[in-house]
Structure formats: structure tokens, C-alpha cells
Motif scaffolding. Sequence first.
Motif, mmCIF file in Angstrom:
data_model
loop_
_atom_site.group_PDB
_atom_site.id
_atom_site.type_symbol
_atom_site.label_atom_id
_atom_site.label_comp_id
_atom_site.label_asym_id
_atom_site.label_seq_id
_atom_site.Cartn_x
_atom_site.Cartn_y
_atom_site.Cartn_z
ATOM 1 N N PHE A 72 0.809 -1.217 0.000
ATOM 2 C CA PHE A 72 0.000 0.000 0.000
ATOM 3 C C PHE A 72 0.843 1.268 0.000
ATOM 4 N N ALA A 73 2.162 1.122 -0.041
ATOM 5 C CA ALA A 73 3.038 2.295 -0.080
ATOM 6 C C ALA A 73 2.786 3.100 -1.352
ATOM 7 N N ASN A 74 2.857 4.420 -1.205
ATOM 8 C CA ASN A 74 2.705 5.360 -2.341
ATOM 9 C C ASN A 74 1.346 5.237 -3.031
ATOM 10 N N SER A 75 0.345 4.772 -2.300
ATOM 11 C CA SER A 75 -1.017 4.721 -2.832
ATOM 12 C C SER A 75 -1.837 5.818 -2.162
ATOM 13 N N SER A 76 -3.069 5.990 -2.613
ATOM 14 C CA SER A 76 -3.947 7.006 -2.036
ATOM 15 C C SER A 76 -4.840 6.443 -0.937
ATOM 16 N N VAL A 77 -4.656 5.172 -0.600
ATOM 17 C CA VAL A 77 -5.516 4.526 0.392
ATOM 18 C C VAL A 77 -4.934 4.713 1.787
ATOM 19 N N GLU A 78 -5.745 5.270 2.688
ATOM 20 C CA GLU A 78 -5.344 5.420 4.079
ATOM 21 C C GLU A 78 -5.583 4.106 4.808
ATOM 22 N N VAL A 107 6.089 0.088 17.948
ATOM 23 C CA VAL A 107 5.874 1.177 16.990
ATOM 24 C C VAL A 107 7.111 1.359 16.108
ATOM 25 N N THR A 108 8.271 1.217 16.695
ATOM 26 C CA THR A 108 9.522 1.402 15.952
ATOM 27 C C THR A 108 9.690 0.368 14.856
ATOM 28 N N THR A 109 9.267 -0.862 15.139
ATOM 29 C CA THR A 109 9.471 -1.942 14.169
ATOM 30 C C THR A 109 8.261 -2.195 13.272
ATOM 31 N N ARG A 110 7.045 -1.921 13.772
ATOM 32 C CA ARG A 110 5.833 -2.260 13.024
ATOM 33 C C ARG A 110 5.242 -1.086 12.243
ATOM 34 N N ILE A 111 5.540 0.141 12.683
ATOM 35 C CA ILE A 111 4.904 1.313 12.085
ATOM 36 C C ILE A 111 5.912 2.221 11.381
ATOM 37 N N LYS A 112 6.933 2.630 12.098
ATOM 38 C CA LYS A 112 7.857 3.647 11.591
ATOM 39 C C LYS A 112 8.503 3.295 10.251
ATOM 40 N N PRO A 113 8.906 2.034 10.006
ATOM 41 C CA PRO A 113 9.566 1.729 8.719
ATOM 42 C C PRO A 113 8.674 1.957 7.499
ATOM 43 N N TYR A 114 7.365 1.974 7.692
ATOM 44 C CA TYR A 114 6.441 2.061 6.554
ATOM 45 C C TYR A 114 5.844 3.459 6.375
ATOM 46 N N PHE A 115 5.943 4.279 7.400
ATOM 47 C CA PHE A 115 5.371 5.620 7.363
ATOM 48 C C PHE A 115 6.444 6.629 6.982
ATOM 49 N N PRO A 116 6.162 7.613 6.126
ATOM 50 C CA PRO A 116 4.855 8.012 5.593
ATOM 51 C C PRO A 116 4.511 7.447 4.221
ATOM 52 N N ALA A 117 5.402 6.617 3.633
ATOM 53 C CA ALA A 117 5.099 6.082 2.299
ATOM 54 C C ALA A 117 3.737 5.387 2.295
ATOM 55 N N THR A 118 3.487 4.598 3.332
ATOM 56 C CA THR A 118 2.168 4.014 3.531
ATOM 57 C C THR A 118 1.383 4.935 4.449
ATOM 58 N N LYS A 119 0.214 5.323 4.016
ATOM 59 C CA LYS A 119 -0.564 6.319 4.753
ATOM 60 C C LYS A 119 -1.271 5.692 5.950
ATOM 61 N N ILE A 120 -0.502 5.380 6.974
ATOM 62 C CA ILE A 120 -1.057 4.841 8.211
ATOM 63 C C ILE A 120 -1.633 6.008 9.007
ATOM 64 N N THR A 121 -2.940 5.988 9.212
ATOM 65 C CA THR A 121 -3.596 7.100 9.900
ATOM 66 C C THR A 121 -4.101 6.736 11.293
#
Length: 282
Positions: A58-64, A87-101
Motif C-alpha cells: 500500500f506504499a505510495n497509494s492514495s488509500v489510508e 511502533v519502531t518496528t511495526r509502524i515507523k519503517p512504513y510511514f509516511p510512504a504508507t498512509k497509516i492514519t
Amino acid sequence: MCLSTDYGFLQGVTSLGINYGQVANNLPQPQQVLDLLSSLKITKTRIYDTNPQVLSAFANSSVELIVTVENQMLAQLMNPQQALQWVTTRIKPYFPATKITGIAVGNEIFTDGDKTLMSYLVPAMVSIHTALVQLSLDSHIQVSTPTSLAVLAESYPPSAGTFNNEVYGTMSQVLRFLASTKSPFWINAYPYFAYNGDPNRISLDYALLSTNTGMVDPYTKLHYDNMLYAQVDAAIFAIARMGYNGIEPDGTMAYNIGPYALSSNSSASVSLTSSANKVIKP
């Protein structure tokens, strides 16, 4: 999954999303799922874990995307250091390319059946939010917990919305946290299931958001042409009764509106403005 956009309630919807479950066989690859969502103009989705394949696709997509902390992880993530590592291992590596809101801490904890989970819930939410603050992600990613409407002792008429006494203590803590972090109250509403449990009193069209005469709340005089909106307002009135008028559901709510509208027990997420706002003022 088959999603129809012929329902009138969609005309006032600003965004549409689905819950992306992965407990099945012969599932399409995450990239294929993304292509499908994009073709349906779906802009929001929620997954029930932090599947790295999905987060990468889902990286670089428009889907939140809203990710989920599994119920069994809550006890561990009460610990601030464990939450920071998560958070460091599960969230940070993918944000902000993946729009985790958003991060959903558990799923329907209040009605899970394991009462010990309720004692873990708020400490885990606080620890995860603190970790987001430490990593400067808190302004981008909200923390909340999806709640079944089974937590309501009363839901009809909507203005009578009240929480069950047995969840009152923990619910008060959750609402205090949401108010302090300006996060939404996420609910899982199931209009079709309500109809299925009382088909003689509830119209199928009312449950499925089809054309019908609807109902009028005798106290607020608000008219409801579908059960989904009535259930949302019942939750808002219950929240207001606990002194938190400023908290309301947003587009991350999940509505299972039955097999006639959505197949495979999928849930649709819609962004709407509550009728109760006309009656309850923060």
C-alpha cells in the motif's frame, strides 16, 4: 467481495472504506487488493494486524490505512518500552510512504469475553500513544479502539443511548484518553444483525439502507431513514451522557450491513455527519 454503490446513503458520503480481513484461503495478493480498492474508489481500509506485505504493497497509494494491535498483544504493550519497540518496528519503517492514519488497539475488547483484556486496554493505548509522541508520529497517527455496539444498554430510540454498567469504568477511561488526544471513537455497527434478531419489528429496508419510511426519535424529533445512522447516534448520545460531547465517530467506523449489500461478511466504512450534532453541542 461484492460492493454495490447504488444505495442512496452513499450520495452524502465523503469517503468509503472496507475492513480488509485475511482469515481465509485463496486470498488475492495485497497488490491485487489495492488495485481492486482503487478501482472502486475506496480511500480507507483497516487491517487486523500489521502485515508487512500489506503495508509494503500500500506504499505510495492514495488509500489510508488503519492497523490493529491484536488482542493477545495488549498485555505486552502496556509496557512503555515494549510499545516503543512495537511502533519502531511495526509502524515507523512504513510511514509516511504508507498512509497509516490510525492504530486500533485491540478489537471489540469490551465484548470479547476475556474480562482481563479490559484492564489492559487503556494502559496499552497510553503506551502506544506515548511511543508515537516520542517518534514524532502522534500528529499523523491516531490511537483508538473499535467497539461493538453491544456495549450499549439502550440504543432505541437513539437519544436513549446508554452504556452498560459493566463497561462504565473502563469506558470512562477510554473516553478520557480519546478526549485528551483528540482521537475518534470507533464503533462496529451491525444493522443487519439487529434486523436478523428481530425481523418482525425491524424493516429489512431500514436495516439495509434502502428506501423506507424510517423512524422519528420521539424525544429529539430527529428522523432516521436507516438503522446505521440511528445506531451511530445512539453511541453519540451514550458518550454525551458520560460528559464527552466533543467525541464522535468518524470515517473509520465499520458497518456490517448484511449479505444483501456486502458479501463475505465484509464491513463498509463511511464518513458521515451525525444527526445528533444538531441536538448535542460540545
